[in-house]
Write a protein that holds these residues in place. Structure first.
Motif: not given
Length: 405
Positions: A35-40, A98-102, A118-125, A145-146
């Motif tokens: 589910y993180l294969s695209h910025p999501n 590239e990834y963030f964990l909150f 962050l998601r719109e900037e291409g990060k995967r969260i 929905g993202r």
């Protein structure tokens, strides 16, 4: 900024120590990283101390990711306008991640737009949270929905066996006699201590600390409850109703509370994942709304330690409810004239009874199944297995170990 950096460094060091020194097992979950294969945004939700953070960290092992746990007391009172400092500190310490964990980011009011940027900037969260309202309101609007949400429970019985290092020998669906004996013995223990990882790692008494944390941090603080001791008594009362219908109006009279207060407190326990509810299956919408709900508890450890109950039949029913919930089923029960079906899902009708032989199964369980239409008709027993006409009789341990989730 220096204080935030210190928190980030300390938390990353604790994370690494955990993976070096503690027993970490693979969880029975789908491939969540896809589910993180695209910025999501992947939201891992569930009751506090169920292993959400560890699961998220396992998904990101081998990746360069930024990590921060907002449940840290040093971050108490952090404002949404300070989140850009957190982001800057992560970049300075760990580079262009590239990834963030909150973890538990819902502690910061207004965090949704920060995550969306962050998601719109291409990060995967990945975010974790112990309240089902995490993805309501502003987040649902901001992400449109993202996002994908996944609910994690404490260890299932199969995960419990894996954590305990119990090796099971079987060929297809047939278990060896020694393995069957071990499974039954461990099931008795699982029904008593439950599946919270820290309880199994540290002590059975740790269940009380977990319960107190959930009550205070995830319900009392969120709902700003002032009568804390009364709420604790309410929470224990609700747990004692497990595997039974509950009448909130009767509970309000018993505790001398208003109907609105009881409903708010009850929903607080649902949103904190302490309890799961089952609604009455009916084709009449009004009847479904007004009928009592059945209550199930998120972990059998709460039943034995908090409710001080050891009724095997009811605990078995609670375990079946948890298994179905893990499979993504919405829970319903069915009531007809003089009979009831414990679980009525999309294609299954399931009864649960503590029986080790055919003669021990109450006739009402069979008669109820004969009166409803369902593709699969199942009776979950303690230790009786057979198929009679269209009804399958399955031992609880086999049902719990079925991997068709």
């Amino acid at each position: 900024m220096s204080e935030i950096k210190q928190v980030l460094v300390d938390q990353r060091a604790r994370l690494e120590r955990k993976f070096e020194n503690e027993r970490i097992i693979e969880r029975d979950v789908p491939n969540l990283k896809k589910y993180l294969s695209h910025p999501n945004v992947l939201a891992i939700l569930g009751v506090r101390r169920s292993g959400k953070s560890t699961l998220a960290e396992m998904l990101l092992r081998g990746e360069n990711f930024g990590y921060i746990n907002f449940d840290d007391d040093r971050l108490a009172g952090i404002k949404v306008e300070d989140l850009h400092k957190v982001e800057k500190a992560i970049y300075e310490l760990f580079g262009e991640v590239e990834y963030f964990l909150f973890d538990e980011i819902q502690n910061v009011e207004g965090w949704e737009l920060f995550v969306n940027r962050l998601r719109e900037e291409g990060k995967r969260i990945i975010i974790t949270g112990s309240n089902s309202k995490l993805l309501s309101g502003e987040l649902a609007t901001a992400l449109t929905g993202r996002h994908i949400n996944f609910t994690l429970f404490p260890f299932s019985f199969s995960e419990y066996l894996r954590f305990k290092g119990v090796k099971i020998e079987r060929i297809k669906d047939t278990f060896t006699t020694p393995s069957e004996g071990v499974i039954k013995r461990e099931l008795e223990n699982y029904m008593r201590v439950g599946g919270f990882p820290e309880v199994l790692k540290i002590s059975e008494d740790f269940i009380f600390s977990i319960f107190s944390d959930i009550v205070y941090k995830d319900v009392v603080q969120r709902l700003r409850i002032k009568r804390i001791e009364l709420f604790k008594a309410f929470a224990v009362n609700v747990i004692k109703y497990y595997s039974n219908e509950i009448s909130l109006s009767k509970l309000s009279k018993t505790l001398k509370l208003s109907n609105n207060t009881v409903e708010e407190w009850f929903n607080g326990l649902v949103n904190a994942y302490v309890i799961i509810t089952s609604e009455r299956f009916t084709n009449k919408p009004r009847e479904g709304i007004t009928s009592p709900k059945k209550v199930y508890v998120v972990d059998p450890g709460f039943i034995s330690s908090i409710a001080l109950d050891s009724s095997k039949g009811r605990i078995m029913e609670n375990l079946v409810a948890l298994k179905l919930s893990r499979m993504g089923e919405n829970l319903f029960y069915f009531k007809g004239d003089n009979y009831e079906i414990d679980f009525f899902t999309r294609d299954k009708a399931i009864q649960v009874t503590y029986a080790s032989g055919k003669d021990e199964i109450p006739k009402r369980e069979i008669e109820g199944l004969n009166k409803v239409k369902a593709r699969d008709k199942i009776v979950i027993t303690w230790d009786y297995e057979d198929k009679i006409r269209e009804i399958n009789f399955i031992p609880i341990w086999k049902f719990l170990l079925d991997s068709n989730d």
